[in-house]
Design a protein around this motif. Structure first.
Motif, PDB file in Angstrom:
ATOM      1  N   GLU A 149       0.852  -1.288   0.002  1.00  0.00           N
ATOM      2  CA  GLU A 149      -0.153   0.116   0.026  1.00  0.00           C
ATOM      3  C   GLU A 149       0.871   1.325   0.162  1.00  0.00           C
ATOM      4  O   GLU A 149       0.440   2.312  -0.658  1.00  0.00           O
ATOM      5  N   GLU A 152       2.275   1.958  -3.505  1.00  0.00           N
ATOM      6  CA  GLU A 152       1.187   2.503  -4.467  1.00  0.00           C
ATOM      7  C   GLU A 152       0.965   3.974  -3.994  1.00  0.00           C
ATOM      8  O   GLU A 152       0.829   4.806  -4.785  1.00  0.00           O
ATOM      9  N   GLU A 153       1.055   4.402  -2.550  1.00  0.00           N
ATOM     10  CA  GLU A 153       0.928   5.963  -2.140  1.00  0.00           C
ATOM     11  C   GLU A 153       1.872   6.635  -2.492  1.00  0.00           C
ATOM     12  O   GLU A 153       1.674   7.794  -2.889  1.00  0.00           O
TER      13      GLU A 153
END
Length: 402
Positions: A149, A152-153
């Motif tokens: 995550e 992705e961020e």
């Protein structure tokens, strides 16, 4: 005679009696079995229906799971079992990868690791020293996060600015994610080596390099070039005993990193489960008499447990099960193999962290008669059994069951 320890990373078999309140009830194996039986782990093109692991159940895995959870499972399994089966309780304070592996090899970790908070995780001076010594333009992240995550961020910003992504988790760890080509793999490794020195004063177990590829959100993917920088074990393990005794010690996958190279004579690079299996089969063919081989099947944890992917975890178990006949056929008279795990990571549980669970203990080999092992009071019983089998000096913890 030879010995093989196969660690199915994160494959717990039921909530341990020393689990924290928030983890009580976690059961990696049991909940996967139940989800499959209820049709909740079906995925088109991947798998469908009840969990299909006939070879593992023949060795006693289902019986071990039922004993650990104290309740039946919707899983067919034959009687009598063809392997020795039971479950083990962790006495190490943590539920992390090094603690689990070290305890399995006779060295429980009965001290507290250093941990970082979830927000603004790292001390400002540590970050300032890392930036200066590694020649970085700065860092991104500085918080607890899921590895996939946070890439992705922050992946696009990382590529644009050249700042690596520095984050932590519930484990005693500092992780650094960076792009393999834009930042450079060797540069990432050098940065992690510097970070390893800097976190020593904080008693942190591991620094982990997390390389990835891709150019934009939705395309980022972590690669198999992960590298763990662990603090060395605080005492002798089974690996040390074997190496000191003049034995070959073959460590596959991330095992050399977990032990900081200690006790290893032959490190073998392997990424996904299939490549670890290939290395195991090569070892079954080529390992000399008296050798110890330790393998870690990391996909269970990294790809499916932490990502809470029940169908993926089930499919990986079914794939591993399909390898069992080839493994058993390649074993020589006098060989002993133990299947176990280092902690749990229930894919049905809340959050993305490890879960404190009992782990399976499945032992088999030519001449090994099947039967129950019951509850083992420490993972160290595994290492002590392997030491006894290899006629090595006794370890500092554990009781042999053979």
């Amino acid at each position: 005679m030879r010995a093989f320890l196969c660690v199915l990373d994160s494959f717990g078999v039921g909530s341990a009696d020393n689990a924290a309140p928030a983890e009580q009830g976690a059961d990696t194996f049991g909940h996967i079995v139940e989800a499959c039986a209820a049709g909740k782990a079906d995925r088109e093109g991947l798998r469908a229906g009840p969990l299909n692991i006939p070879n593992l159940t023949a060795l006693g895995l289902g019986l071990a799971g039922e004993a650990a959870r104290g309740a039946p499972l919707p899983l067919a399994h034959p009687h009598p079992a063809q392997g020795l089966y039971g479950f083990a309780r962790e006495i190490s304070f943590g539920k992390d990868t090094p603690s689990g592996h070290w305890e399995m090899t006779g060295l429980p970790v009965q001290f507290d690791w250093g941990y970082f908070p979830e927000a603004e995780s790292f001390p400002p001076q540590l970050l300032a020293d890392l930036i200066e010594q590694a020649g970085l333009p700065g860092i991104l992240g500085n918080k607890a996060a899921s590895g996939t995550e946070i890439i992705e961020e922050l992946g696009e910003e990382h590529i644009r600015t050249g700042k690596p992504i520095v984050y932590t988790s519930a484990d005693s760890v500092l992780q650094i994610a960076a792009h393999e080509t834009h930042f450079g793999l060797e540069r990432l490794y050098r940065t992690c080596e510097i970070a390893r020195r800097l976190v020593d004063e904080h008693n942190v177990g591991r620094v982990i390099a997390r390389p990835f590829v891709g150019e934009r959100v939705g395309e980022f993917k972590r690669t198999t070039n992960r590298h763990d920088y662990a603090v060395p074990p605080h005492g002798d393990t089974l690996l040390d005993r074997a190496k000191t005794g003049g034995r070959d010690v073959i460590a596959v996958g991330k095992v050399p990193d977990i032990f900081a190279g200690r006790g290893v004579t032959h490190p073998v690079k392997a990424g996904d489960n299939s490549s670890v299996f290939a290395a195991l089969m090569a070892g079954l063919k080529d390992n000399a008499d008296g050798a110890l081989m330790v393998t870690n099947f990391n996909d269970f944890d990294t790809l499916y447990g932490h990502r809470r992917d029940v169908a993926g975890y089930a499919a990986a178990l079914e794939q591993f099960d399909a390898w069992i006949p080839a493994i058993r056929a390649a074993m020589r008279p006098g060989d002993l193999m133990i299947l176990s795990a280092d902690h749990g990571c229930d894919p049905t549980w809340a959050g993305t962290d490890h879960t404190r669970e009992y782990v399976p203990v499945i032992a088999f080999g030519p001449g090994v008669e099947g039967g129950p092992l019951g509850r083992r009071e420490t993972f160290a019983d595994i290492g002590q059994t392997l030491a006894t089998h290899l006629q090595l000096p006794a370890l500092g913890a554990g009781t042999a069951f053979l």
